[in-house]
Enzyme design. Structure first.
Site, PDB file in Angstrom:
ATOM      1  N   HIS A 160      -6.401   0.473  -3.872  1.00 35.15           N
ATOM      2  CA  HIS A 160      -7.742   0.202  -3.341  1.00 35.15           C
ATOM      3  C   HIS A 160      -8.145   1.188  -2.251  1.00 35.15           C
ATOM      4  CE1 HIS A 160      -5.183  -2.500  -0.753  1.00 35.15           C
ATOM      5  NE2 HIS A 160      -6.001  -2.077   0.205  1.00 35.15           N
ATOM      6  N   SER A 281      -2.568  -0.925   4.444  1.00 37.75           N
ATOM      7  CA  SER A 281      -2.507  -0.783   2.994  1.00 37.75           C
ATOM      8  C   SER A 281      -2.116   0.644   2.652  1.00 37.75           C
ATOM      9  CB  SER A 281      -3.869  -1.093   2.373  1.00 37.75           C
ATOM     10  OG  SER A 281      -4.168  -2.463   2.447  1.00 37.75           O
TER      11      SER A 281
END
Length: 335
Positions: A160, A281
């Site tokens: 992502h 992330s």
């Protein structure tokens, strides 16, 4: 008669083992996911890695050039005002939610008391300087993630961070700052030539396929070094690991780490009780240095790519299984 029966049973047992091995090989080959790239380039399908012994790829420590000699842009230190502007622009990238059926992961979280520790990557040296602050644009907004070098010119990160997922768009204006620390970029920065992900993420938004890579327009890894990684079919539960990255709940652009053990392993995920936050992330889940590697991966090795939390008090990463390792290898070897 009894001897003949025993031979028949032994033969049947070997046939069953052979069939299981063949089925495993077919499954391993089928498990290699179709890869996609931001410029539409096509890579040859990577071969599935051995599922019985695992396959390991050693990291490399390459040092000696001037710190930013291999970067696209030279080293810099932001002034106080420039740092404040930098921090206000880039918001931690959170993964998309609202999956069909409501089965979705949660944002990264601090699990109980905050046990993270501050890291100074330039001073701490390798492998911390091979981790960097990643900035990019998606949907007209500017975000940040974490990424880590897996070759001289390739970084791995969460899916992502390179693509919105589920039919969305690729990230733009991508910049990687290795060893970034509170406005100091001792190794300069690099842009992106190509972004990689798998179709299960870009087209379907599957959380268990949330990983990707970036081919940089520089070879800064020749100065900073890069991580190894490995995949095995065995459980990694109990393995001591570190998760190191750039959490958004700390002063933005500062590196923090947490230590703990893998609490449970699945085919595509690893779960751990290590504190993290949005912005981490893409952080490497690093096998802690306790002598010989569990998978004989010489150097500093990564076993998962951090991406999510869970419904319970744990965080999780995309496991570097056989197919993920095969894709990472194909991406880093691409020209």
């Amino acid at each position: 008669m009894e001897v003949r029966t025993m031979r028949a049973r032994r033969s049947a047992r070997w046939v069953a083992v052979a069939l299981l091995s063949a089925a495993g090989a077919v499954q391993a080959q089928a498990d290699v996911q179709r890869t996609v790239s931001s410029d539409g380039s096509v890579l040859a399908a990577p071969s599935a890695l051995s599922a019985d012994t695992g396959a390991s790829f050693a990291g490399a420590l390459r040092e000696g050039a001037a710190p930013d000699a291999k970067a696209e842009f030279p080293a810099f230190t932001l002034s106080g005002a420039a740092l404040a502007d930098f921090r206000s622009r880039y918001q931690p990238k959170l993964p998309p939610y609202g999956r069909a059926g409501g089965d979705r992961a949660q944002p990264e979280a601090v699990v109980g008391p905050d046990r993270r520790f501050r890291l100074y990557p330039r001073e701490s040296g390798f492998p911390y300087r091979a981790i960097g602050f990643l900035t990019f644009t998606q949907g007209g907004f500017e975000f940040s993630c974490t990424a880590f070098l897996i070759s001289k010119d390739t970084v791995a990160t969460a899916g992502h961070c390179v693509h919105e997922g589920a039919g969305g768009s690729w990230s733009r204006d991508v910049k990687f700052y290795p060893a970034f620390n509170n406005g100091l970029a001792p190794f300069g920065s690099c842009g992106a030539r190509r972004l990689y992900a798998v179709a299960k993420w870009t087209e379907e938004g599957r959380e268990d396929f949330d990983y990707g890579a970036i081919k940089l327009n520089c070879s800064i890894g020749e100065t900073t070094g890069w991580f190894g990684y490995y995949a095995t079919a065995d459980s990694q539960t109990g393995l001591a690991v570190l998760v190191v990255g750039y959490p958004g709940d700390k002063p933005k652009g500062t590196m923090w780490g947490g230590a703990g053990n893998i609490l449970s392993t699945e085919q595509r995920k690893m779960h751990y009780g290590i504190d993290t936050a949005g912005g981490q992330s893409g952080a490497p889940v690093i096998e802690a240095d306790r002598g010989a590697s569990k998978a004989n991966c010489f150097g500093t090795c990564v076993v998962a790519i951090h991406a999510y939390a869970d419904f319970g008090p744990t965080n999780s990463g995309t496991r570097i299984n056989q197919s993920v390792a095969a894709n990472l290898t194909a991406w880093k070897n691409a020209p």
